[in-house]
Enzyme design. Sequence first.
Site, PDB file in Angstrom:
ATOM      1  N   LYS A 163      -4.317   2.431  14.222  1.00 57.83           N
ATOM      2  CA  LYS A 163      -3.327   2.549  13.143  1.00 57.83           C
ATOM      3  C   LYS A 163      -2.755   3.965  13.147  1.00 57.83           C
ATOM      4  O   LYS A 163      -3.501   4.934  13.052  1.00 57.83           O
ATOM      5  CB  LYS A 163      -4.029   2.259  11.804  1.00 57.83           C
ATOM      6  CG  LYS A 163      -3.073   1.996  10.658  1.00 57.83           C
ATOM      7  CD  LYS A 163      -3.875   1.559   9.439  1.00 57.83           C
ATOM      8  CE  LYS A 163      -3.138   1.869   8.155  1.00 57.83           C
ATOM      9  NZ  LYS A 163      -3.960   1.722   6.975  1.00 57.83           N
TER      10      LYS A 163
ATOM     11  N   ARG B 233      -6.434  -1.167  -8.396  1.00 55.37           N
ATOM     12  CA  ARG B 233      -5.222  -0.996  -9.213  1.00 55.37           C
ATOM     13  C   ARG B 233      -4.821  -2.357  -9.755  1.00 55.37           C
ATOM     14  O   ARG B 233      -5.553  -2.965 -10.516  1.00 55.37           O
ATOM     15  CB  ARG B 233      -4.103  -0.359  -8.378  1.00 55.37           C
ATOM     16  CG  ARG B 233      -4.343   1.102  -8.039  1.00 55.37           C
ATOM     17  CD  ARG B 233      -3.440   1.561  -6.946  1.00 55.37           C
ATOM     18  NE  ARG B 233      -3.566   0.685  -5.790  1.00 55.37           N
ATOM     19  CZ  ARG B 233      -2.990   0.864  -4.626  1.00 55.37           C
ATOM     20  NH1 ARG B 233      -2.192   1.872  -4.440  1.00 55.37           N
ATOM     21  NH2 ARG B 233      -3.185   0.027  -3.629  1.00 55.37           N
TER      22      ARG B 233
ATOM     23  N   HIS C 247      -6.424   8.790  -6.251  1.00 56.07           N
ATOM     24  CA  HIS C 247      -7.718   8.955  -5.580  1.00 56.07           C
ATOM     25  C   HIS C 247      -8.563  10.004  -6.312  1.00 56.07           C
ATOM     26  O   HIS C 247      -9.757   9.806  -6.528  1.00 56.07           O
ATOM     27  CB  HIS C 247      -7.537   9.470  -4.138  1.00 56.07           C
ATOM     28  CG  HIS C 247      -6.949   8.489  -3.166  1.00 56.07           C
ATOM     29  ND1 HIS C 247      -5.819   8.761  -2.436  1.00 56.07           N
ATOM     30  CD2 HIS C 247      -7.345   7.258  -2.775  1.00 56.07           C
ATOM     31  CE1 HIS C 247      -5.550   7.739  -1.636  1.00 56.07           C
ATOM     32  NE2 HIS C 247      -6.463   6.802  -1.829  1.00 56.07           N
TER      33      HIS C 247
ATOM     34  N   SER D  25      -0.475   5.580  -1.455  1.00 51.40           N
ATOM     35  CA  SER D  25      -0.152   6.539  -0.390  1.00 51.40           C
ATOM     36  C   SER D  25       1.110   6.108   0.344  1.00 51.40           C
ATOM     37  O   SER D  25       1.908   6.951   0.755  1.00 51.40           O
ATOM     38  CB  SER D  25      -1.311   6.635   0.608  1.00 51.40           C
ATOM     39  OG  SER D  25      -2.467   7.102  -0.022  1.00 51.40           O
TER      40      SER D  25
HETATM   41  O1  PNS Z   1      -7.608   3.379   2.303  1.00 52.53           O
HETATM   42  P1  PNS Z   1      -7.754   2.069   3.017  1.00 52.53           P
HETATM   43  O2  PNS Z   1      -6.850   2.051   4.230  1.00 52.53           O
HETATM   44  O3  PNS Z   1      -7.555   0.880   2.111  1.00 52.53           O
HETATM   45  O4  PNS Z   1      -9.282   2.012   3.554  1.00 52.53           O
HETATM   46  C1  PNS Z   1      -9.727   0.923   4.319  1.00 52.53           C
HETATM   47  C2  PNS Z   1     -11.129   1.194   4.921  1.00 52.53           C
HETATM   48  C3  PNS Z   1     -11.126   2.470   5.734  1.00 52.53           C
HETATM   49  C4  PNS Z   1     -12.127   1.333   3.797  1.00 52.53           C
HETATM   50  C5  PNS Z   1     -11.509  -0.051   5.798  1.00 52.53           C
HETATM   51  O5  PNS Z   1     -10.476  -0.302   6.689  1.00 52.53           O
HETATM   52  C6  PNS Z   1     -12.799   0.145   6.584  1.00 52.53           C
HETATM   53  O6  PNS Z   1     -13.868   0.198   6.018  1.00 52.53           O
HETATM   54  N1  PNS Z   1     -12.696   0.253   7.921  1.00 52.53           N
HETATM   55  C7  PNS Z   1     -13.830   0.441   8.802  1.00 52.53           C
HETATM   56  C8  PNS Z   1     -14.065  -0.801   9.667  1.00 52.53           C
HETATM   57  C9  PNS Z   1     -14.964  -1.805   8.962  1.00 52.53           C
HETATM   58  O7  PNS Z   1     -16.062  -1.501   8.547  1.00 52.53           O
HETATM   59  N2  PNS Z   1     -14.473  -3.057   8.850  1.00 52.53           N
HETATM   60  C10 PNS Z   1     -15.199  -4.153   8.256  1.00 52.53           C
HETATM   61  C11 PNS Z   1     -15.041  -4.255   6.744  1.00 52.53           C
HETATM   62  S1  PNS Z   1     -13.439  -4.706   6.252  1.00 52.53           S
END
Ligand code: PNS
Length: 162
Positions: A45, A94, A21, A132
Amino acid sequence: MREKYKKAVCPGSFDPITNGHVDIIERAAKIFDQINIAIIENPDKKSFFSLKDRVKMVKETTKHIPQIKVESFHGLLVDYSNKVGANAIIRGLRAVSDFEYEFQMALTNRKMNPELETVFFMTDHKYSYLSSSFVKQIAKLDGDISELVPQAVLRNLKRRQK
Ligand code: PNS
């Protein structure tokens, strides 16, 4: 004429922030004028690190980069981005296995807000295996993660072990 101010959000769980990151954030900071690192607060979660700790670790780790702001968010990412006036979402890519999920997320966000562009940064090959989830797994099993995560994460884990 002054170029348009480029503000991005870099969203994620950051549970915990890894050296992968950090690499992406440092490279993105060379391109964007301001980056809000947006740490998701997701009641559905269960995270290993509390939201407060995740925010603290990211703040400590990125304090050397002036244009970074660290915040938590809940709800839709497009709404958060709109609220802070960002015109881009930064995500790291990645291996090929990331592609499908990232592609789906980028298209879903674009459907909701066509003005918000998702920008992908390829991981450095040094971090292409790093996640992670594996970091947490290794830490839980008392393995050595000192080359995988920043000092702030190591300090937090040491405190938890006491
Ligand atoms: O590090 P991660 O867990 O891959 O991040 C995922 C994240 C937080 C970017 C994604 O889950 C997110 O944007 N959640 C907010 C809800 C949302 O906007 N959902 C619609 C688009 S998928």
